[in-house]
Design an enzyme around this catalytic site. Structure first.
Site, PDB file in Angstrom:
ATOM      1  N   TYR A  68      29.047  67.087  41.923  1.00  0.00           N
ATOM      2  CA  TYR A  68      28.969  66.084  40.859  1.00  0.00           C
ATOM      3  C   TYR A  68      29.815  66.507  39.659  1.00  0.00           C
ATOM      4  CZ  TYR A  68      27.274  62.570  37.663  1.00  0.00           C
ATOM      5  OH  TYR A  68      27.219  61.514  36.790  1.00  0.00           O
ATOM      6  N   PHE A  87      50.732  43.062  30.123  1.00  0.00           N
ATOM      7  CA  PHE A  87      50.226  43.117  31.492  1.00  0.00           C
ATOM      8  C   PHE A  87      48.798  42.564  31.442  1.00  0.00           C
ATOM      9  CE2 PHE A  87      48.045  44.743  35.177  1.00  0.00           C
ATOM     10  CZ  PHE A  87      48.858  44.160  36.147  1.00  0.00           C
ATOM     11  N   THR A  88      48.412  41.858  32.513  1.00  0.00           N
ATOM     12  CA  THR A  88      47.159  41.093  32.512  1.00  0.00           C
ATOM     13  C   THR A  88      45.940  41.906  32.066  1.00  0.00           C
ATOM     14  OG1 THR A  88      46.994  41.587  34.865  1.00  0.00           O
ATOM     15  CG2 THR A  88      47.956  39.456  34.268  1.00  0.00           C
ATOM     16  N   LYS A 124      49.754  52.921  42.402  1.00  0.00           N
ATOM     17  CA  LYS A 124      51.150  52.482  42.619  1.00  0.00           C
ATOM     18  C   LYS A 124      52.016  53.712  42.902  1.00  0.00           C
ATOM     19  CE  LYS A 124      49.374  48.819  40.273  1.00  0.00           C
ATOM     20  NZ  LYS A 124      47.996  48.755  39.776  1.00  0.00           N
ATOM     21  N   ARG A 141      53.154  35.149  39.598  1.00  0.00           N
ATOM     22  CA  ARG A 141      53.240  35.792  38.292  1.00  0.00           C
ATOM     23  C   ARG A 141      53.871  34.774  37.344  1.00  0.00           C
ATOM     24  NH1 ARG A 141      49.413  38.907  37.657  1.00  0.00           N
ATOM     25  NH2 ARG A 141      49.492  41.048  38.308  1.00  0.00           N
TER      26      ARG A 141
HETATM   27  C1  LIG Z   1      51.704  47.739  34.832  1.00  0.00           C
HETATM   28  C2  LIG Z   1      50.273  47.836  35.227  1.00  0.00           C
HETATM   29  N1  LIG Z   1      49.374  48.308  34.351  1.00  0.00           N
HETATM   30  C3  LIG Z   1      48.065  48.411  34.658  1.00  0.00           C
HETATM   31  C4  LIG Z   1      47.593  48.006  35.878  1.00  0.00           C
HETATM   32  C5  LIG Z   1      46.112  48.057  36.147  1.00  0.00           C
HETATM   33  O1  LIG Z   1      45.818  49.016  37.082  1.00  0.00           O
HETATM   34  P1  LIG Z   1      44.607  48.870  38.126  1.00  0.00           P
HETATM   35  O2  LIG Z   1      44.913  47.711  39.016  1.00  0.00           O
HETATM   36  O3  LIG Z   1      44.628  50.185  38.840  1.00  0.00           O
HETATM   37  O4  LIG Z   1      43.365  48.672  37.354  1.00  0.00           O
HETATM   38  C6  LIG Z   1      48.483  47.529  36.827  1.00  0.00           C
HETATM   39  C7  LIG Z   1      48.000  47.120  38.163  1.00  0.00           C
HETATM   40  O5  LIG Z   1      48.105  46.099  38.689  1.00  0.00           O
HETATM   41  C8  LIG Z   1      49.866  47.425  36.490  1.00  0.00           C
HETATM   42  O6  LIG Z   1      50.765  46.945  37.353  1.00  0.00           O
END
Ligand SMILES: Cc1ncc(COP(=O)(O)O)c(C=O)c1O
Length: 461
Positions: free
Chosen positions: A76, A128-129, A262, A386
């Site tokens: 742990y 980024f989203t 990634k 996108r």
């Molecule tokens: C540029 C970027 N930032 C952050 C993230 C978020 O990462 P995760 O999907 O591991 O939460 C992503 C993933 O899609 C991404 O492409």
């Protein structure tokens, strides 16, 4: 073929195990797509032939990573795999303190909660989203300071991930540096089509932010791919290794959020890394609330081990050259077919310009969502939107209308072959042949957060 290199981009590995794929008929795909509400995120993966939904968590791990999985120390607290990961992050990226998280957004959540106060503004080189949502949930507002070229799919500027220093200066003047807790700089900017930032731009940003006492937080999800483009395109870097360039990039930033799913070649994992002890201390405390103890952060010991090994593999010149080489191969095939794609071709995928592909479909009828559905219908190749769906709504409820309306053909690392790339390009070409007959979609279900994941659509007649 990549124009910058004379030898073809062949992979520095061979296959020792394969995963069998299911081939589907056109009728099966039609049914699956309807059941998924025309959202490729809602398809079952067994109904997909070639899966280009994302490069996130979809890489093939190496035999060494799998061997590392067998050496998971599932204590742990204080697992030796954590200390291995910590050492690798310090050595390869140069950040001082590391906190594992279950994936990138776990790190974004913690960092945003610590650094952002209500009313703050966070400038960045395109949103980024998940990153923007965490900034907003913490009371901040994202402001795009990427160069204008990034919003033009046909502009071939080699560093479309660059930040516009004038936009940043104007924002600092307007808001005051105190309202800007950090600037959010992504390497290999995802939403711009996998476009790199140059070292020159990063150095200039460092000078400017230092003058105002503003931190740079690095979204280092695809830092190795960015480093490769710097090596190929930026004066003075041709003889430097990707490893050296990665370290230099990180050295101009104060901390980072990482989705290791990634670049770092793992199926799950991420981390928050910072140089500032105070931020680290707070993050180390906060991670216990949201992820788990600071020596595992929501991961198993074996996941941390695979990540530590994957980071090492990700910065190999041979690996990254083949990885980006494969993406460029696909992009050039599509260009040969006359398909409008974002140029230059990005690092992690080919981004088709849906506004150019389906010019008769207005943005409110979701051209990129429509095109992703049509590609799946044609061949079982799964891509993703996108554009306006991903961009979501502002806090006042209005839609964002992004200039870029793209379909992302994201290439998982070390997974597909050159023949798969040919099939993908052929499918895009076939759909392009009857593009004028394609009709748009209407959204019939919209979730509150990150709607692109779960929204449902129906076909317009
Ligand atoms: C540029 C970027 N930032 C952050 C993230 C978020 O990462 P995760 O999907 O591991 O939460 C992503 C993933 O899609 C991404 O492409």
């Amino acid at each position: 073929m990549n124009k910058h290199i004379k030898r073809s981009w062949a992979e520095p590995y061979k296959m020792k195990m394969v995963e069998l794929l299911k081939m589907t008929t056109s009728a099966q795909r039609k049914k699956a797509l309807q059941q998924a509400g025309y959202n490729t995120f809602l398809l079952r993966s067994e109904d997909v032939y070639i899966d280009l939904l994302t490069d996130s968590g979809t890489s093939a791990m190496s035999d060494r990573q799998w061997a590392g999985m067998m050496m998971g120390d599932e204590a742990y607290a204080g697992s030796w795999n954590f200390y291995h990961l910590e050492e690798v992050v310090k050595n390869i990226y140069g950040y001082k303190y590391v906190i594992p998280t279950h994936q990138g957004r776990g790190a974004e959540n913690i960092l945003s909660k610590i650094l952002i106060k209500k009313g703050d503004v966070i400038p960045g080189n395109m949103y980024f989203t998940t990153t923007r949502l965490h900034q907003e949930l913490a009371g901040g507002r994202f402001e795009d300071i990427i160069i204008d070229e990034a919003h033009d799919p046909d502009n071939e500027f080699p560093f479309k991930g660059n930040a516009d220093l004038n936009k940043l200066q104007r924002l600092i003047k307007k808001k005051g540096a105190k309202k800007i807790p950090y600037i959010s700089i992504a390497t290999s900017v995802n939403m711009a089509g996998g476009q790199p930032i140059s070292m020159k731009n990063l150095k200039e940003l460092r000078v400017l932010t230092q003058k105002h006492g503003i931190r740079i937080i690095h979204d280092m999800t695809r830092v190795a791919e960015n480093a490769y483009f710097i090596q190929q395109r930026e004066k003075g870097y041709q003889n430097k290794s990707v490893k050296e360039i990665v370290k230099e990039i990180c050295s101009y930033t104060d901390g980072a959020t990482m989705s290791a799913k990634k670049d770092a070649l793992v199926n799950i994992g991420g981390f928050l890394a910072v140089n500032d002890w105070d931020v680290f201390e707070e993050a180390r405390n906060m991670v216990v609330v949201y992820e788990g103890l600071h020596t595992y952060g929501g991961l198993a010991g074996r996941d941390m081990e695979a990540m530590a090994i994957g980071i090492g593999e990700s910065i190999s010149d041979d690996h990254i050259r083949a990885r980006v080489g494969q993406v460029i191969y696909l992009g050039e095939k599509m260009l040969d077919l006359g398909i409008p794609i974002v140029k230059p071709i990005g690092g992690h995928g080919v981004f088709v310009n849906a506004k150019g592909f389906l010019p008769h479909i207005p943005q409110n009828d979701f051209p990129a969502q429509t095109l992703a559905a049509e590609i799946y219908l044609d061949s079982g190749v799964r891509t993703m939107e996108r554009g306006i769906v991903s961009a979501g709504r502002k806090s006042n409820g209005e839609n964002y209308y992004p200039k870029l309306e793209l379909v992302r053909f994201t290439i998982p690392r070390r997974v597909y072959t050159q023949a798969h790339m040919d099939v993908i390009a052929e499918s895009a070409g076939r759909v392009y042949e009857h593009c004028e007959k394609i009709k748009g979609l209407k959204m019939v279900y919209e979730p509150k957060y990150l709607r692109f994941f779960q929204a449902r659509f129906e076909k317009l007649n």
